[in-house]
Motif scaffolding. Structure first.
Motif, short mmCIF file in Angstrom:
data_model
loop_
_atom_site.label_atom_id
_atom_site.label_comp_id
_atom_site.label_asym_id
_atom_site.label_seq_id
_atom_site.Cartn_x
_atom_site.Cartn_y
_atom_site.Cartn_z
N PHE A 42 0.82 -1.20 0.00
CA PHE A 42 0.00 0.00 0.00
C PHE A 42 0.86 1.26 0.00
N ARG A 43 0.53 2.15 -0.92
CA ARG A 43 1.20 3.45 -0.97
C ARG A 43 0.13 4.53 -1.11
N TYR A 44 0.34 5.64 -0.43
CA TYR A 44 -0.60 6.75 -0.44
C TYR A 44 0.19 8.03 -0.65
N ILE A 45 -0.06 8.70 -1.76
CA ILE A 45 0.66 9.92 -2.11
C ILE A 45 -0.33 11.07 -2.09
N TYR A 46 0.02 12.18 -1.45
CA TYR A 46 -0.94 13.28 -1.42
C TYR A 46 -0.26 14.63 -1.27
N LYS A 47 -1.01 15.68 -1.61
CA LYS A 47 -0.60 17.05 -1.37
C LYS A 47 -1.80 17.83 -0.83
N PHE A 48 -1.51 18.76 0.08
CA PHE A 48 -2.55 19.62 0.63
C PHE A 48 -2.48 21.00 -0.03
N PHE A 49 -3.65 21.54 -0.35
CA PHE A 49 -3.73 22.87 -0.94
C PHE A 49 -4.75 23.70 -0.15
N GLU A 50 -4.34 24.90 0.24
CA GLU A 50 -5.31 25.80 0.86
C GLU A 50 -6.29 26.31 -0.18
N ALA A 51 -5.80 26.63 -1.37
CA ALA A 51 -6.65 27.05 -2.49
C ALA A 51 -6.73 25.90 -3.48
N PRO A 52 -7.93 25.45 -3.84
CA PRO A 52 -8.06 24.31 -4.74
C PRO A 52 -7.39 24.57 -6.10
N PRO A 53 -6.73 23.57 -6.67
CA PRO A 53 -6.19 23.70 -8.03
C PRO A 53 -7.29 24.08 -9.03
N LEU A 65 -16.68 21.06 -2.39
CA LEU A 65 -15.68 21.77 -1.60
C LEU A 65 -16.26 22.98 -0.84
N ALA A 66 -17.55 23.25 -1.01
CA ALA A 66 -18.15 24.42 -0.37
C ALA A 66 -17.95 24.37 1.15
N GLY A 67 -17.44 25.45 1.72
CA GLY A 67 -17.23 25.53 3.16
C GLY A 67 -15.95 24.90 3.65
N SER A 68 -15.15 24.35 2.76
CA SER A 68 -13.91 23.71 3.19
C SER A 68 -12.80 24.73 3.39
N LYS A 69 -11.75 24.32 4.11
CA LYS A 69 -10.62 25.19 4.38
C LYS A 69 -9.38 24.75 3.60
N GLY A 70 -9.57 23.86 2.68
CA GLY A 70 -8.47 23.36 1.87
C GLY A 70 -8.89 22.04 1.24
N VAL A 71 -7.97 21.47 0.49
CA VAL A 71 -8.28 20.21 -0.19
C VAL A 71 -7.03 19.35 -0.27
N ILE A 72 -7.22 18.06 -0.13
CA ILE A 72 -6.15 17.09 -0.32
C ILE A 72 -6.38 16.39 -1.67
N ILE A 73 -5.33 16.33 -2.47
CA ILE A 73 -5.34 15.56 -3.72
C ILE A 73 -4.50 14.32 -3.46
N ALA A 74 -5.04 13.14 -3.74
CA ALA A 74 -4.35 11.90 -3.34
C ALA A 74 -4.45 10.81 -4.40
N VAL A 75 -3.43 9.98 -4.42
CA VAL A 75 -3.42 8.74 -5.22
C VAL A 75 -2.94 7.63 -4.31
#
Length: 205
Positions: A42-53, A65-75
């Motif tokens: 198992f491998r989990y790769i991710y990045k956190f963004f305060e402003a969505p790409p 994403l409404a009301g969120s404070k950031g977003v994680i993009i993951a594979v």
């Protein structure tokens, strides 16, 4: 890991839905889980963004994403050895191949859920390209951001991830929204709901 939930998810992937469990299939699932413990990497790769790409600035992502404070993009992936074992059983034990395939999908979901709980953040459910009217072709943006190829995860021209037991997701940070049938694009003609079931573990129906 919640093995009861893992079994339930496996039956859902198998398409049993309202069909009662049976001892023979339970035994195969348990055997497959033991194999997956040994085979998976198992491998989990991710990045956190305060402003969505930028690619998340369209529907249905903006609603999610409404009301969120950031977003994680993951594979995330179970690795190629699981694929090879499924193909082996396709030649030697067709029934077990089907169960192992379903079990591996459920196993990847459970491992990813457990990993995300360990991040110590308030997270929503994973929203994967292809959900809720989004396009699976958006995977190319996720691959462009994370470059998971360096860990052996690739994306075909047809947006098919390899190893096949891989997944890419978008996770809203700062809220704890759960999946609900009401927000699903097939709400009006869902086969699960017709049978009094649902395809996920939310408390809502």
């Amino acid at each position: 890991m919640n093995f009861s939930e893992l079994k339930k998810r496996t039956y859902s992937y198998l398409g049993f839905r309202s069909v009662a469990r049976n001892a023979e299939t339970d035994a195969i699932i348990e055997d497959c889980i033991e194999e997956l413990k040994k085979l998976s990497h198992f491998r989990y790769i991710y990045k956190f963004f305060e402003a969505p790409p930028q690619f998340l600035s369209a529907q249905p992502y903006t609603d999610y994403l409404a009301g969120s404070k950031g977003v994680i993009i993951a594979v995330m992936t179970l690795g190629g050895e699981v694929d090879r074992r499924i193909k082996f059983y396709e030649r030697t034990d067709a029934a077990k191949s089907v169960v192992l395939d379903a079990c591996a999908s459920a196993y990847l979901e459970e491992l990813s859920d457990d990993y995300e709980k360990g991040l110590g953040l308030k997270l929503s459910y994973r929203f994967c390209p292809g959900y809720g009217g989004s396009s699976v072709s958006d995977l190319k943006y996720i691959f462009g951001i994370l470059n998971p190829e360096k860990t052996g995860i690739t994306l075909s021209e047809n947006n098919y991830m390899l190893p096949s037991k891989s997944m890419a997701g978008i996770i809203a940070v700062g809220n704890s929204s759960q999946k609900s049938c009401e927000s699903c694009t097939v709400f009006g003609h869902c086969e699960y709901r017709k049978e009094g079931n649902r395809c996920y573990g939310s408390v809502k129906k």
